[in-house]
Enzyme design. Sequence first.
Site, PDB file in Angstrom:
ATOM      1  N   TYR A  15      -1.851  -0.485  10.939  1.00 15.97           N
ATOM      2  CA  TYR A  15      -1.965  -1.146   9.626  1.00 15.97           C
ATOM      3  C   TYR A  15      -0.764  -0.825   8.751  1.00 15.97           C
ATOM      4  O   TYR A  15      -0.077  -1.729   8.248  1.00 15.97           O
ATOM      5  CB  TYR A  15      -3.264  -0.728   8.918  1.00 15.97           C
ATOM      6  N   THR A  45       0.818  -1.208   0.000  1.00 13.23           N
ATOM      7  CA  THR A  45       0.000   0.000   0.000  1.00 13.23           C
ATOM      8  C   THR A  45       0.856   1.265   0.000  1.00 13.23           C
ATOM      9  O   THR A  45       1.993   1.246   0.496  1.00 13.23           O
ATOM     10  CB  THR A  45      -0.903   0.003   1.255  1.00 13.23           C
ATOM     11  N   ASP A  46       0.286   2.357  -0.493  1.00 14.51           N
ATOM     12  CA  ASP A  46       0.998   3.648  -0.436  1.00 14.51           C
ATOM     13  C   ASP A  46       1.033   4.190   1.005  1.00 14.51           C
ATOM     14  O   ASP A  46       1.771   5.136   1.294  1.00 14.51           O
ATOM     15  CB  ASP A  46       0.339   4.676  -1.373  1.00 14.51           C
ATOM     16  N   GLU A  47       0.241   3.581   1.914  1.00 20.34           N
ATOM     17  CA  GLU A  47       0.175   4.115   3.281  1.00 20.34           C
ATOM     18  C   GLU A  47       1.494   3.949   4.022  1.00 20.34           C
ATOM     19  O   GLU A  47       1.731   4.619   5.029  1.00 20.34           O
ATOM     20  CB  GLU A  47      -1.004   3.479   4.040  1.00 20.34           C
ATOM     21  N   LYS A  91       2.300  -3.225   7.301  1.00 17.33           N
ATOM     22  CA  LYS A  91       2.595  -3.399   5.867  1.00 17.33           C
ATOM     23  C   LYS A  91       4.034  -2.958   5.568  1.00 17.33           C
ATOM     24  O   LYS A  91       4.728  -3.591   4.770  1.00 17.33           O
ATOM     25  CB  LYS A  91       1.604  -2.605   5.003  1.00 17.33           C
TER      26      LYS A  91
HETATM   27  P1  NAD Z   1      -9.366  -7.598   2.158  1.00 12.11           P
HETATM   28  O1  NAD Z   1      -9.384  -7.331   3.626  1.00 12.11           O
HETATM   29  O2  NAD Z   1     -10.584  -7.355   1.352  1.00 12.11           O
HETATM   30  O3  NAD Z   1      -8.948  -9.127   1.907  1.00 12.11           O
HETATM   31  C1  NAD Z   1      -7.934  -9.763   2.627  1.00 12.11           C
HETATM   32  C2  NAD Z   1      -8.036 -11.263   2.379  1.00 12.11           C
HETATM   33  O4  NAD Z   1      -6.975 -11.903   3.113  1.00 12.11           O
HETATM   34  C3  NAD Z   1      -9.347 -11.884   2.867  1.00 12.11           C
HETATM   35  O5  NAD Z   1      -9.858 -12.761   1.897  1.00 12.11           O
HETATM   36  C4  NAD Z   1      -8.953 -12.630   4.134  1.00 12.11           C
HETATM   37  O6  NAD Z   1      -9.768 -13.774   4.385  1.00 12.11           O
HETATM   38  C5  NAD Z   1      -7.506 -13.017   3.813  1.00 12.11           C
HETATM   39  N1  NAD Z   1      -6.712 -13.219   5.037  1.00 12.11           N
HETATM   40  C6  NAD Z   1      -6.636 -12.390   6.115  1.00 12.11           C
HETATM   41  N2  NAD Z   1      -5.823 -12.925   7.048  1.00 12.11           N
HETATM   42  C7  NAD Z   1      -5.379 -14.104   6.543  1.00 12.11           C
HETATM   43  C8  NAD Z   1      -4.497 -15.104   7.026  1.00 12.11           C
HETATM   44  N3  NAD Z   1      -3.929 -15.002   8.242  1.00 12.11           N
HETATM   45  N4  NAD Z   1      -4.241 -16.173   6.231  1.00 12.11           N
HETATM   46  C9  NAD Z   1      -4.814 -16.294   5.018  1.00 12.11           C
HETATM   47  N5  NAD Z   1      -5.675 -15.375   4.508  1.00 12.11           N
HETATM   48  C10 NAD Z   1      -5.938 -14.300   5.266  1.00 12.11           C
HETATM   49  O7  NAD Z   1      -8.116  -6.780   1.618  1.00 12.11           O
HETATM   50  P2  NAD Z   1      -7.938  -6.021   0.216  1.00 12.11           P
HETATM   51  O8  NAD Z   1      -8.486  -4.665   0.337  1.00 12.11           O
HETATM   52  O9  NAD Z   1      -8.368  -6.922  -0.878  1.00 12.11           O
HETATM   53  O10 NAD Z   1      -6.348  -5.892   0.189  1.00 12.11           O
HETATM   54  C11 NAD Z   1      -5.537  -6.946  -0.351  1.00 12.11           C
HETATM   55  C12 NAD Z   1      -4.086  -6.542  -0.253  1.00 12.11           C
HETATM   56  O11 NAD Z   1      -3.876  -5.321  -0.976  1.00 12.11           O
HETATM   57  C13 NAD Z   1      -3.619  -6.274   1.173  1.00 12.11           C
HETATM   58  O12 NAD Z   1      -2.314  -6.786   1.307  1.00 12.11           O
HETATM   59  C14 NAD Z   1      -3.634  -4.763   1.298  1.00 12.11           C
HETATM   60  O13 NAD Z   1      -2.677  -4.326   2.225  1.00 12.11           O
HETATM   61  C15 NAD Z   1      -3.285  -4.355  -0.125  1.00 12.11           C
HETATM   62  N6  NAD Z   1      -3.813  -3.036  -0.555  1.00 12.11           N
HETATM   63  C16 NAD Z   1      -5.133  -2.727  -0.400  1.00 12.11           C
HETATM   64  C17 NAD Z   1      -5.611  -1.496  -0.873  1.00 12.11           C
HETATM   65  C18 NAD Z   1      -7.072  -1.136  -0.782  1.00 12.11           C
HETATM   66  O14 NAD Z   1      -7.441  -0.012  -1.147  1.00 12.11           O
HETATM   67  N7  NAD Z   1      -7.952  -2.009  -0.350  1.00 12.11           N
HETATM   68  C19 NAD Z   1      -4.731  -0.593  -1.487  1.00 12.11           C
HETATM   69  C20 NAD Z   1      -3.380  -0.949  -1.623  1.00 12.11           C
HETATM   70  C21 NAD Z   1      -2.936  -2.194  -1.164  1.00 12.11           C
HETATM   71  P1  TYD Z   2     -10.830   3.775   4.270  1.00  9.36           P
HETATM   72  O1  TYD Z   2     -11.760   3.321   3.198  1.00  9.36           O
HETATM   73  O2  TYD Z   2     -10.915   3.140   5.613  1.00  9.36           O
HETATM   74  O3  TYD Z   2      -9.346   3.651   3.663  1.00  9.36           O
HETATM   75  P2  TYD Z   2      -7.932   4.180   4.275  1.00  9.36           P
HETATM   76  O4  TYD Z   2      -8.121   4.602   5.672  1.00  9.36           O
HETATM   77  O5  TYD Z   2      -7.079   2.963   4.162  1.00  9.36           O
HETATM   78  O6  TYD Z   2      -7.511   5.291   3.362  1.00  9.36           O
HETATM   79  O7  TYD Z   2     -11.015   5.341   4.470  1.00  9.36           O
HETATM   80  C1  TYD Z   2     -10.851   6.245   3.403  1.00  9.36           C
HETATM   81  C2  TYD Z   2     -10.981   7.635   3.976  1.00  9.36           C
HETATM   82  O8  TYD Z   2     -12.329   7.841   4.422  1.00  9.36           O
HETATM   83  C3  TYD Z   2     -10.101   7.886   5.193  1.00  9.36           C
HETATM   84  O9  TYD Z   2      -9.621   9.231   5.142  1.00  9.36           O
HETATM   85  C4  TYD Z   2     -11.039   7.705   6.380  1.00  9.36           C
HETATM   86  C5  TYD Z   2     -12.376   8.153   5.828  1.00  9.36           C
HETATM   87  N1  TYD Z   2     -13.561   7.480   6.371  1.00  9.36           N
HETATM   88  C6  TYD Z   2     -14.635   8.223   6.849  1.00  9.36           C
HETATM   89  O10 TYD Z   2     -14.628   9.468   6.848  1.00  9.36           O
HETATM   90  N2  TYD Z   2     -15.728   7.548   7.324  1.00  9.36           N
HETATM   91  C7  TYD Z   2     -15.791   6.184   7.338  1.00  9.36           C
HETATM   92  O11 TYD Z   2     -16.817   5.622   7.811  1.00  9.36           O
HETATM   93  C8  TYD Z   2     -14.683   5.445   6.843  1.00  9.36           C
HETATM   94  C9  TYD Z   2     -14.701   3.945   6.859  1.00  9.36           C
HETATM   95  C10 TYD Z   2     -13.587   6.133   6.356  1.00  9.36           C
END
Ligand code: NAD
Ligand code: TYD
Length: 349
Positions: free
Chosen positions: A155, A130-132, A159
């Site tokens: 989080y 992630t970019d975070e 990461k």
């Molecule tokens: P998500 O929470 O939707 O899915 C995570 C998956 O991992 C789930 O299916 C869960 O069952 C599985 N999981 C969790 N713990 C586990 C374990 N101990 N063993 C096996 N499986 C396990 O997450 P996402 O949003 O799809 O993100 C996927 C990846 O991409 C993550 O590594 C996250 O850090 C990264 N990422 C997410 C975003 C975003 O915007 N969602 C952006 C950049 C990077």
């Molecule tokens: P989120 O989807 O949790 O992603 P991330 O924190 O990883 O960027 O949140 C996106 C943005 O929205 C973040 O600035 C927090 C804000 N947010 C709210 O204002 N209300 C909400 O209920 C949630 C879940 C997030």
Amino acid sequence: MKKILITGGAGFIGCHVVRLFVSKYPEYTIFNLDALTYAGNLENLRDVDEAPNYRFVKGDITDETFIYDLFEEHQFDAVIHLAAESHVDRSIMDPLAFVRTNVMGTAVLLNAARRSWERPEGKLFYHVSTDEVYGSLGSEGFFTEETSYDPRSPYSASKASSDHLVSAYHHTYNLPVVISNCSNNYGSYQFPEKLLPLMINNIVHSKPLPVYGKGDNVRDWLWVEDHARAIDVIFHNGRLGETYNIGGFNEWKNIDIVYLLCSIMDRKLGRAEGESARLITFVKDRAGHDKRYAIDATKLNQELGWQPSLQFQEGLEKTVDWYLSNTTWVENVTSGAYTHFYEQQYVQR
Ligand code: NAD
Ligand code: TYD
């Protein structure tokens, strides 16, 4: 004939990556390893689960013996590692769960790959991040691949640790790795605790729309299928040991996104303009809330030719349409106790 282990394939981004690889590469066998936590759902993969080149394995990436045996049994050629605890608010409530899965789980997978790949030629450990990890920006500038790590939430710290472990295995053991760091994703199958699906679901049920703080935090949004395409491009053509940032140059203040969503949903639900926006409720800010994220994806574009395919407004419309046509999915995935866990967090200002 490649055997690819995709971890976290039953989650939001993972299901799009699995779907893309299973359909685009019939010559690969795709193993989806997932613990099926609250965020993982096999319904996300109904359309591919009968495919001859797809296999599901239920298991936990922190279970060392199980993971070593799995690598021993299948002799994977590559890993695409997405499994993680992924929600910042949950990491504030329960940081150790994030250290366990994101740090320890990644270390176990790296070690399994190292033990299994005596000859690393042609192998690849692709770590999805992630970019975070880069921290928080002021009003100017972008994260590049050279930006120093400065994670601020449990989080992002977990990461960042996992990214460092991946780099360390490359430098120490010559493990063939690549890392990508992506901005906020949106689209179908996202668990309705993240901003966009949570707001969509609450608008449907005329529930308050909890905006943290003043709603002026900025996120950089990317269509999830564009992220999956970027992973495909980097997996096949990325240089070993490199990091690639993925993002769509698409920054939005949270409050502006919520207003845009409200107006799209008023139209789609046949409500009067402004009706959904009346549900907006400013609530106590998230602890340590990062102000702004913005990705510079020039390297990925110039080196590998990737660019996003979809404009944000179009992607948002498609996302809303998907959630409105998949209310059973929403009901199924939110039927557990965790929904209450979240609703308790909203403290009215
Ligand atoms: P998500 O929470 O939707 O899915 C995570 C998956 O991992 C789930 O299916 C869960 O069952 C599985 N999981 C969790 N713990 C586990 C374990 N101990 N063993 C096996 N499986 C396990 O997450 P996402 O949003 O799809 O993100 C996927 C990846 O991409 C993550 O590594 C996250 O850090 C990264 N990422 C997410 C975003 C975003 O915007 N969602 C952006 C950049 C990077
Ligand atoms: P989120 O989807 O949790 O992603 P991330 O924190 O990883 O960027 O949140 C996106 C943005 O929205 C973040 O600035 C927090 C804000 N947010 C709210 O204002 N209300 C909400 O209920 C949630 C879940 C997030």
